[in-house]
Scaffold this motif. Structure first.
Motif, short mmCIF file in Angstrom:
data_model
loop_
_atom_site.label_atom_id
_atom_site.label_comp_id
_atom_site.label_asym_id
_atom_site.label_seq_id
_atom_site.Cartn_x
_atom_site.Cartn_y
_atom_site.Cartn_z
N GLN A 127 37.38 37.06 49.40
CA GLN A 127 38.69 36.51 49.05
C GLN A 127 38.62 35.68 47.78
O GLN A 127 39.50 35.77 46.91
N GLN A 170 38.47 37.98 44.86
CA GLN A 170 39.78 38.54 44.53
C GLN A 170 40.65 37.51 43.80
O GLN A 170 41.37 37.85 42.85
N TYR A 196 48.43 31.81 49.37
CA TYR A 196 47.02 31.55 49.12
C TYR A 196 46.42 30.51 50.08
O TYR A 196 45.29 30.08 49.90
#
Length: 509
Positions: A40, A43, A108
């Motif tokens: 994550q 990314q 997020y």
């Protein structure tokens, strides 16, 4: 509006940085959760890079649209411009009434509880069951491709794990001429691809592209200097440009055509009339002749050997072999863990293997359920593990079975004085530590350079005495001038000069 897009990009970057900070502050216990967190973050970093490039293009304002928009807002009636923008927004929402609103703060934020369980993890479909979420290699497909190679040694999977990066003819059984086939090229390429893919999956925060580029740069410089082992440039006389391969002993003879070593010269001469040597010599001569013809036609080029088609094929194969060696050395920890895991699984039944695989995939759900329960009530009794014998903990945090504890002898202590009186539990850890950095550093502190001869030696005095004896034997083994000169008696017996004069003094000649 460009200004609104610019503001949105700035907010997006700040939210991404906050999301990365929230994930780095948390350290999951399970390897699956750690890998999911790292992927994550990777990314998010990629999105930061892409959004930053968009923001830079807006600031550069190559077409002048941002300047015109600022000038349009600053000049004229502000209320008129405001109502104009409001009308555009209303028309947009009238045309798309169900347009969702993107909430960056929620997008997020790390998900916990039922939301995290409902969302599938990116790691679940990334690894096979044999890889164990990136802890072990899964080279079964490459092992099958290796076994299908002609004249390859019949190695078990455990033996293959030890020697898959050793491409010498004596190790794998595949000679240099046999490596020029498409089958071997596909095998080496697949092996390099699997290792590179495994590194990308297990190390998402590292710049793997830069690591591969460094490997390629190192290979290019070594290839130009002709320093790649087993791929030396061959001249037309049949010898490599840097000399033939060194034999293991003084009497041994190396055959360049067959790429084999023979014990002495008599055995070497005897095999020269064999069919295999004749065929290998003919193939090598034909290969060298083709290379020389290609080099002769292109005499105006700077390098004759590198311009040949055959040499280009050798370069492609050697580059993949070099990459496999570097990737294997960079992941030596995973390689040793894979070997231990394969040995452990060989002593298990099929039912035990299936049960272990189920426990591996169910471990994350149990840990998440325990975290949710801890938020609502205290679970001190569940967190306490009943371990009266103080057995070592397995990967799932539970004590290992007592029979496994006795099987590996983990209750036996093995102290090592060279490692600073460090105590190793179990014979396996004790045998493994002789190749580790702690033991090698201790030997180097004692002035011992050849560490391979000091296995199973743990005492400092014993190691010093052995090293002194080795140094004395080396001094004794120096060539004596009396043993070089040969003498012959009346009967034709040949002997060293020193022995001849000793027998002559004794009256035996």
């Amino acid at each position: 509006m460009l200004l609104e897009e610019q503001r949105f990009l700035h907010e997006d970057l700040e939210r991404l940085e906050q999301g990365i900070a929230d994930r780095i502050s948390d350290e999951p216990k399970h390897i699956r959760d750690r890998l999911a967190r790292d992927h994550q973050i990777a990314q998010f970093l990629d999105r930061i890079s892409s959004q930053s490039s968009k923001l830079l293009s807006i600031y550069r304002d190559a077409d002048g649209s941002r300047s015109r928009e600022i000038q349009q807002i600053g000049s004229g009636d502000p209320m008129e411009e405001f109502y104009k923008q409001l009308a555009d927004i209303k028309r947009f929402h009238a045309k798309y009434p169900n347009e969702p609103v993107e909430n960056l703060e929620r997008a997020y934020r790390p998900k916990k509880g039922p939301d995290a369980e409902a969302e599938p993890s990116i790691v679940d479909t990334m690894f096979t069951g044999e890889e164990g979420f990136g802890r072990f290699f899964d080279l079964h497909a490459c092992h099958e491709m290796y076994l299908n190679l002609p004249n390859a040694k019949r190695l078990s999977y455990l033996q293959y794990l030890d020697s898959f990066d050793n491409f010498a003819p004596g190790a794998g059984g595949v000679k240099r001429a046999e490596k020029m086939t498409d089958q071997y090229f596909k095998y080496v390429g697949q092996l390099a691809l699997d290792l590179e893919t495994f590194m990308r999956k297990t190390r998402p925060l590292e710049n793997v592209d830069k690591v591969i580029a460094d490997f390629d740069k190192e290979f290019d410089s070594a290839w130009e200097r002709d320093e790649i082992a087993d791929w030396k440039r061959e001249e037309q006389n049949g010898k490599s440009s840097s000399g033939t391969r060194q034999a293991s002993t003084a009497e041994a003879v190396w055959c360049d055509d067959c790429e084999r070593e023979f014990k002495n010269e008599n055995v070497y001469k005897g095999h020269l009339s064999g069919k295999k040597h004749v065929r290998a010599a003919a193939e090598r001569a034909q290969r060298l002749q083709g290379t020389s013809e290609e080099n002769g036609d292109g005499s105006n080029h700077a390098s004759k050997g590198n311009n040949s088609t055959h040499r280009l094929k050798e370069r492609a194969i050697a580059e993949r072999e070099f990459r496999v060696k570097r990737l294997a050395s960079a992941m030596s920890t995973e390689r040793s863990d894979t070997r231990v895991n394969v040995e452990r699984k060989q002593g298990m039944t099929e039912r035990e293997r299936q049960q272990e695989l189920e426990n591996l995939f169910n471990a994350t759900t149990t840990t998440s359920n325990s975290k949710d329960a801890e938020d609502g009530e205290d679970n001190d009794d569940e967190d306490k593990i009943y371990n009266p014998l103080k057995l070592p903990l397995a990967w799932d945090g539970k004590p290992i079975p007592f029979w496994l504890y006795k099987l590996h002898g983990l209750g036996v202590e093995f102290p090592c004085e060279i490692c600073g009186n460090f105590v190793y539990m179990g014979r396996r850890a004790f045998d493994k530590h002789f190749n580790e950095a702690r033991h090698i550093y201790g030997l180097k502190c004692l002035g011992i350079t050849n560490t391979s001869l000091f296995r199973d030696i743990t005492g400092i005095d014993e190691a010093l005495r052995l090293w002194e004896k080795i140094q004395k034997d080396k001094r004794k083994d120096k060539i004596d001038d009396g043993s070089v000169v040969q003498m012959e008696d009346a009967e034709g017996n040949v002997m060293p000069e020193k022995v001849y004069y000793d027998l002559q003094k004794q009256g035996l000649l």
